[in-house]
Motif scaffolding. Structure first.
Motif, PDB file in Angstrom:
ATOM      1  N   GLU A 220     -22.155 -27.885 -22.791  1.00 34.20           N
ATOM      2  CA  GLU A 220     -22.105 -27.529 -24.196  1.00 34.20           C
ATOM      3  C   GLU A 220     -23.360 -26.825 -24.644  1.00 34.20           C
ATOM      4  OE1 GLU A 220     -22.157 -30.040 -28.286  1.00 34.20           O
ATOM      5  OE2 GLU A 220     -20.539 -30.523 -26.921  1.00 34.20           O
TER       6      GLU A 220
ATOM      7  N   ALA B 292     -20.979 -21.447 -21.109  1.00 34.89           N
ATOM      8  CA  ALA B 292     -19.895 -22.088 -21.850  1.00 34.89           C
ATOM      9  C   ALA B 292     -18.929 -21.048 -22.403  1.00 34.89           C
ATOM     10  CB  ALA B 292     -20.469 -22.928 -22.984  1.00 34.89           C
TER      11      ALA B 292
ATOM     12  N   ILE C  83     -17.133 -24.720 -29.476  1.00 38.75           N
ATOM     13  CA  ILE C  83     -17.967 -25.513 -28.573  1.00 38.75           C
ATOM     14  C   ILE C  83     -17.768 -26.997 -28.845  1.00 38.75           C
ATOM     15  CG2 ILE C  83     -20.360 -26.046 -27.933  1.00 38.75           C
ATOM     16  CD1 ILE C  83     -21.076 -23.187 -28.466  1.00 38.75           C
TER      17      ILE C  83
END
Length: 295
Positions: free
Chosen positions: A69, A75, A173
């Motif tokens: 993350e 990511a 996210i």
């Protein structure tokens, strides 16, 4: 005082800012082959990333490395095959550490030094421009390049992502889903934040440009300072001073892809850019207004 002198209208006060000079400077800057070449390279980065991801995932496998993350680039890149909009975020994350600031450093470093080297600086100052107004115009032009360069990367990534990958609702996210329209709006906000993140290096480059009469030397020095700061920002022993580096919070734009948005690092980034712009902008003004223009 004679009657004629008393009846004469007062001399016009020279304005500190006129858009005519800005339009002229923008036209000159964006018509240069160097500027066009920089923009071409920047727009090519998302295309290369998109093609590389498409080739790597052509057999149905995912992107290696995944990332967690806290890693904005990995990511985002792991999500490109699911939604082409993530190519925008990945491309900005890939170009922000070096390509975008290097391009801005080239434009800012050449702003004053390039004119001095070409012998045109003296004529600009003889014309009704004035040193302060000319310096403000040069910085405004550099800021315009920051915005144009960032949007060029974002638009190129969006077009490439739309061609190579599906588009639609996307996951943040934080793991929540948002609509494609919301994601597109956040992509635009991220582009604006990335452009604002370059204001510090732009001011630093402009200051360096006032110190020398060689455009190449000013550009090389600015890019060299950029690389030096980037290296120092990776040394753990310097953690106490790293928050004051202009590049330290650059990747905080990823927080705009959280739900809710995490504003702390975003605000810190903008504050440090304003601080650098104020400090090095003032230093550039002090140097330029006292500089003896010999050529």
């Amino acid at each position: 005082m004679s009657r004629a002198e008393a009846a004469a209208p007062p001399a016009p006060v020279r304005a500190l800012w006129t858009f005519g000079l800005l339009r002229s400077e923008l036209a000159v800057t964006f018509r240069r082959w160097r500027t066009l070449a920089l923009l071409a390279v920047l727009t090519g980065v998302p295309v290369l990333i998109g093609i590389a991801v498409k080739i790597e995932t052509s057999d149905g496998s995912g992107i290696g490395g995944g990332g967690g993350e806290g890693a904005a680039g990995p990511a985002f890149i792991a999500q490109i095959t699911n939604n082409g909009l993530f190519l925008v975020f990945t491309s900005l994350a890939a170009t922000l550490p070096f390509f975008l600031p290097m391009s801005v450093g080239v434009i800012a470093g050449d702003a004053i030094a390039g004119e001095a080297n070409a012998g045109t600086l003296r004529y600009l100052l003889v014309a009704p421009a004035g040193r302060t107004r000319l310096l403000l115009t040069k910085y405004a032009t550099t800021m315009a390049f920051c915005l144009v360069a960032t949007l060029a990367v974002a638009v190129s990534a969006l077009v490439t992502g739309a061609i190579l990958f599906p588009l639609g609702d996307l996951v943040t996210i934080s793991g929540t889903w948002i609509s494609f329209g919301d994601g597109l709006w956040r992509a635009f906000l991220i582009a604006l934040v990335v452009a604002a993140s370059l204001l510090g290096i732009a001011a630093l480059g402009l200051f360096v440009s006032t110190l020398t009469g060689s455009g190449i030397a000013a550009m090389a020095t600015t890019v060299g300072l950029l690389i030096t700061v980037q290296i120092l920002d990776q040394i753990p022993q310097l953690h106490a001073i790293q928050p004051y580096f202009f590049s330290h919070q650059w990747l905080s734009f990823a927080d705009l892809m959280r739900e809710p948005v995490y504003w702390t690092d975003l605000v810190k980034n903008l504050e440090i850019q304003v601080l650098y712009a104020a400090v090095f902008g003032s230093a550039a003004w002090a140097r330029f207004t006292a500089k003896d223009i010999m050529a």
